[in-house]
Scaffold this active site. Structure first.
Site, mmCIF file in Angstrom:
data_model
loop_
_atom_site.group_PDB
_atom_site.id
_atom_site.type_symbol
_atom_site.label_atom_id
_atom_site.label_comp_id
_atom_site.label_asym_id
_atom_site.label_seq_id
_atom_site.Cartn_x
_atom_site.Cartn_y
_atom_site.Cartn_z
ATOM 1 N N LYS A 22 0.853 -1.209 0.000
ATOM 2 C CA LYS A 22 0.000 0.000 0.000
ATOM 3 C C LYS A 22 0.883 1.251 0.000
ATOM 4 O O LYS A 22 0.668 2.176 -0.780
ATOM 5 C CB LYS A 22 -0.888 0.008 1.232
ATOM 6 C CG LYS A 22 -1.565 1.335 1.526
ATOM 7 C CD LYS A 22 -2.475 1.294 2.725
ATOM 8 C CE LYS A 22 -1.783 1.469 4.031
ATOM 9 N NZ LYS A 22 -1.489 2.853 4.411
ATOM 10 N N ASN A 23 1.904 1.260 0.859
ATOM 11 C CA ASN A 23 2.691 2.482 1.054
ATOM 12 C C ASN A 23 3.765 2.705 0.002
ATOM 13 O O ASN A 23 4.492 3.685 0.065
ATOM 14 C CB ASN A 23 3.284 2.514 2.469
ATOM 15 C CG ASN A 23 2.186 2.714 3.505
ATOM 16 O OD1 ASN A 23 1.038 3.030 3.158
ATOM 17 N ND2 ASN A 23 2.519 2.512 4.762
ATOM 18 N N CYS A 116 -5.196 12.243 12.943
ATOM 19 C CA CYS A 116 -5.965 10.997 12.771
ATOM 20 C C CYS A 116 -5.895 10.267 14.103
ATOM 21 O O CYS A 116 -5.358 10.773 15.087
ATOM 22 C CB CYS A 116 -5.378 10.167 11.626
ATOM 23 S SG CYS A 116 -3.843 9.382 12.066
ATOM 24 N N ARG A 121 -0.076 14.162 13.212
ATOM 25 C CA ARG A 121 0.352 13.940 11.825
ATOM 26 C C ARG A 121 0.644 15.263 11.089
ATOM 27 O O ARG A 121 0.053 15.568 10.062
ATOM 28 C CB ARG A 121 -0.665 13.121 11.048
ATOM 29 C CG ARG A 121 -1.162 11.859 11.710
ATOM 30 C CD ARG A 121 -0.128 10.778 11.895
ATOM 31 N NE ARG A 121 0.391 10.238 10.659
ATOM 32 C CZ ARG A 121 -0.192 9.272 9.942
ATOM 33 N NH1 ARG A 121 -1.329 8.774 10.330
ATOM 34 N NH2 ARG A 121 0.375 8.817 8.836
ATOM 35 N N ASP A 303 4.407 0.493 12.291
ATOM 36 C CA ASP A 303 3.221 -0.146 11.708
ATOM 37 C C ASP A 303 3.077 -1.601 12.134
ATOM 38 O O ASP A 303 2.091 -2.248 11.774
ATOM 39 C CB ASP A 303 3.266 -0.068 10.178
ATOM 40 C CG ASP A 303 3.097 1.363 9.700
ATOM 41 O OD1 ASP A 303 3.318 1.616 8.511
ATOM 42 O OD2 ASP A 303 2.772 2.232 10.539
ATOM 43 N N ARG A 395 -8.819 -0.668 4.542
ATOM 44 C CA ARG A 395 -8.004 0.378 3.913
ATOM 45 C C ARG A 395 -6.623 -0.144 3.559
ATOM 46 O O ARG A 395 -5.968 0.336 2.644
ATOM 47 C CB ARG A 395 -7.839 1.561 4.880
ATOM 48 C CG ARG A 395 -9.108 2.289 5.166
ATOM 49 C CD ARG A 395 -8.846 3.521 5.991
ATOM 50 N NE ARG A 395 -7.745 4.308 5.407
ATOM 51 C CZ ARG A 395 -7.319 5.446 5.950
ATOM 52 N NH1 ARG A 395 -7.867 5.894 7.055
ATOM 53 N NH2 ARG A 395 -6.351 6.124 5.389
HETATM 54 C C1 EPZ Z 1 4.053 7.021 6.627
HETATM 55 O O1 EPZ Z 1 3.237 8.015 7.209
HETATM 56 C C2 EPZ Z 1 3.169 5.794 6.447
HETATM 57 N N1 EPZ Z 1 2.075 6.122 5.530
HETATM 58 C C3 EPZ Z 1 2.612 5.350 7.802
HETATM 59 O O2 EPZ Z 1 1.865 4.159 7.581
HETATM 60 C C4 EPZ Z 1 3.787 5.033 8.715
HETATM 61 O O3 EPZ Z 1 3.301 4.688 9.989
HETATM 62 C C5 EPZ Z 1 4.697 6.267 8.831
HETATM 63 O O4 EPZ Z 1 5.133 6.676 7.517
HETATM 64 C C6 EPZ Z 1 5.935 5.996 9.676
HETATM 65 O O5 EPZ Z 1 6.641 4.925 9.143
HETATM 66 C C7 EPZ Z 1 2.319 6.108 4.189
HETATM 67 O O6 EPZ Z 1 3.427 5.854 3.745
HETATM 68 C C8 EPZ Z 1 1.155 6.427 3.300
HETATM 69 P P1 EPZ Z 1 5.971 10.368 8.813
HETATM 70 P P2 EPZ Z 1 3.765 9.551 7.279
HETATM 71 O O7 EPZ Z 1 5.811 11.687 8.151
HETATM 72 O O8 EPZ Z 1 4.650 9.845 6.135
HETATM 73 C C9 EPZ Z 1 6.629 13.516 12.247
HETATM 74 C C10 EPZ Z 1 0.046 2.708 7.795
HETATM 75 O O9 EPZ Z 1 -0.381 2.103 8.782
HETATM 76 N N2 EPZ Z 1 6.456 14.590 11.259
HETATM 77 O O10 EPZ Z 1 7.120 9.505 8.414
HETATM 78 O O11 EPZ Z 1 2.581 10.414 7.503
HETATM 79 C C11 EPZ Z 1 5.345 12.761 12.527
HETATM 80 O O12 EPZ Z 1 4.557 13.446 13.482
HETATM 81 C C12 EPZ Z 1 0.460 4.152 7.908
HETATM 82 O O13 EPZ Z 1 0.186 2.191 6.654
HETATM 83 C C13 EPZ Z 1 6.633 15.902 11.652
HETATM 84 O O14 EPZ Z 1 6.915 16.166 12.823
HETATM 85 O O15 EPZ Z 1 4.642 9.526 8.601
HETATM 86 C C14 EPZ Z 1 5.860 11.442 13.063
HETATM 87 O O16 EPZ Z 1 6.175 11.596 14.443
HETATM 88 C C15 EPZ Z 1 0.157 4.717 9.277
HETATM 89 N N3 EPZ Z 1 6.477 16.894 10.737
HETATM 90 C C16 EPZ Z 1 7.172 11.233 12.296
HETATM 91 O O17 EPZ Z 1 7.495 12.501 11.722
HETATM 92 C C17 EPZ Z 1 6.162 16.647 9.430
HETATM 93 O O18 EPZ Z 1 6.053 17.596 8.632
HETATM 94 C C18 EPZ Z 1 7.077 10.220 11.175
HETATM 95 O O19 EPZ Z 1 5.947 10.573 10.385
HETATM 96 C C19 EPZ Z 1 5.987 15.295 9.035
HETATM 97 C C20 EPZ Z 1 6.140 14.284 9.959
#
Ligand code: EPZ
Length: 416
Positions: A22-23, A116, A121, A303, A395
């Site tokens: 998916k990702n 969410c 996020r 995850d 999803r």
């Molecule tokens: C991706 O989400 C995945 N989704 C998530 O999978 C996964 O849990 C996550 O990466 C972490 O591995 C997809 O790829 C579609 P991040 P993403 O930005 O990109 C902080 C699932 O179950 N952050 O890597 O949204 C954030 O708060 C889903 O398939 C900031 O602070 O996650 C978090 O603590 C759930 N500022 C950390 O970075 C920003 O501008 C990692 O989040 C962006 C992120």
């Protein structure tokens, strides 16, 4: 809303074929916005988020045809550079159209994704990077309004490694003028998959999968055929299904090299794991208590945190699972407790005292991976578990009940 009914107690035995990730599919589908040529994608998983995303892309201007084993996508021109709240609220990953839209047509109007179930996020790092590349960004009434004649290469440092942030800026940089250097990038395998796809379309991306990615902008991108990588989290979820039911599963079409931290963790927890390049066999055994701390790749994946917690609920001791990535990713704890799990929360730590058995109960899914942990607990609980709100599960998992039934699970979907 559909429910899932599971009667626990059967050790799962047999073969499971893993679907596309998916990702990886989501950013690659977003990346098709960058080119006017036809893209031929295979191994695209059939699941909620992908279906939603493909429908959004059609509204933006994509022509999509689905044949038996592949999807053809062509975005000859952008007809509409908007992603409204009605779309974004159902799927946060819609933010992935932001970079490609600005790069392709010079503007984008994308609703700010709210938080969410698992956390706030934020996406500020996406916006800061695009501003450094010359985009003018204004947020009004919850909509990100972005404009740029042509993005310019820049040096961008991420304070925190962000998966979709890295993907958004990598995509934007492919058509920028000059070179972009992304520092402290996320290293997830899905980012490598996206870079491989883009490079086959003519992009010049070096270093994907490391903490430093260099992108030389090109005037335009062509088309290609590409097979989406296997889903490492689906693989991990079925690994835990074998471990928790003390079964024996052979997982096919997977990539064990993407799961080294989980493989080690489950071996330490008592499972026997035999890996080859694209298959993995896991044989469950006595469940030993292990600790885990979620980290960015290649650390233990956030995850997989909820799924491991279901397993540790039945361990022979006490384990501590620490969630360092998302601040609210323990929604599954209250539901597991309803099934008899003994879990105490202390901030980012969950302290799990293993019990000899769980009991089936009516429980409620709250987010994608929490719902997976409830399925896993139901597979081994005594009696029947009824999981409501399983749209969360749909999803991110393709045909999960069919795959589980095939290896002996007593599981069925009840249409509401
Ligand atoms: C991706 O989400 C995945 N989704 C998530 O999978 C996964 O849990 C996550 O990466 C972490 O591995 C997809 O790829 C579609 P991040 P993403 O930005 O990109 C902080 C699932 O179950 N952050 O890597 O949204 C954030 O708060 C889903 O398939 C900031 O602070 O996650 C978090 O603590 C759930 N500022 C950390 O970075 C920003 O501008 C990692 O989040 C962006 C992120």
């Amino acid at each position: 809303m559909d429910k899932m009914l599971i009667t626990g107690g059967t050790p799962l035995k047999g073969e499971v074929s893993i679907s596309g990730a998916k990702n990886a599919a989501l950013p690659i589908i977003a990346a098709t916005l960058l080119s006017a040529e036809t893209q031929r994608l295979t191994n695209v998983p059939v699941l909620g988020d992908v279906t939603t995303f493909l429908r959004l892309l059609e509204k933006i201007g994509a022509k999509i045809t689905k044949e038996d084993d592949h999807s053809s996508i062509q975005v000859k021109q952008i007809e509409n550079c908007e992603a409204p709240y009605s779309w974004v609220k159902t799927m946060r990953a819609t933010i992935l159209v932001l970079g490609p839209l600005i790069a392709r047509c010079g503007e984008a109007h994308v609703s700010l994704p709210g938080g969410c179930a698992i956390g706030a996020r934020p996406i500020q790092l996406h916006l800061d990077g695009l501003k450094k590349m010359g985009a003018e960004i204004e947020i009004k009434h919850g909509i990100i309004h972005a404009k740029a004649n042509r993005l310019k290469g820049a040096e961008i440092y991420f304070e925190v490694p962000t998966v979709t942030g890295t993907e958004n800026l990598m995509m934007a940089a492919t058509l920028a003028e000059g070179t972009t250097i992304l520092e402290n990038t996320a290293c997830e395998p899905e980012i490598i998959d996206l870079a491989n796809f883009l490079n086959l379309c003519g992009a010049q991306i070096m270093g994907a999968g490391t903490e430093r990615i260099i992108i030389n902008g090109v005037p335009s991108l062509g088309g290609t055929s590409y097979e989406i990588m296997p889903d490492r989290i689906e693989t991990g979820t079925f690994m835990v299904a074998a471990a928790i039911t003390k079964g024996d599963l052979l997982l096919k079409k997977c990539r064990p090299a993407h799961l080294l931290s989980l493989i080690e963790k489950l071996r330490a927890a008592g499972s026997n794991v035999i890996v080859e390049k694209e298959t993995l066999r896991i044989i469950g055994n006595t469940i030993k208590a292990v600790n885990a701390k979620t980290l960015a790749y290649p650390g233990f994946p956030t995850d997989m945190q909820a799924q491991l917690m279901a397993l540790m609920s039945l361990s022979n001791g006490q384990s501590i699972i620490t969630e360092t990535i998302f601040e609210a990713r323990f929604n599954h704890v209250a539901e597991l407790r309803r099934m008899g799990a003994q879990i105490r929360l202390e901030g980012r730590h969950a302290v799990i005292k293993g019990v000899t058995s769980l009991s089936g109960a009516p429980v409620m899914a709250s987010d994608l991976r929490a719902s997976a942990s409830l399925v896993l607990a139901g597979l081994v609980a005594k009696g029947e578990t009824e999981i409501s709100r399983i749209y969360h599960l749909d999803r991110g998992y393709e045909a999960i009940e069919e795959k589980l039934m095939k290896v002996g699970a007593s599981i069925k979907r009840v249409k509401a």
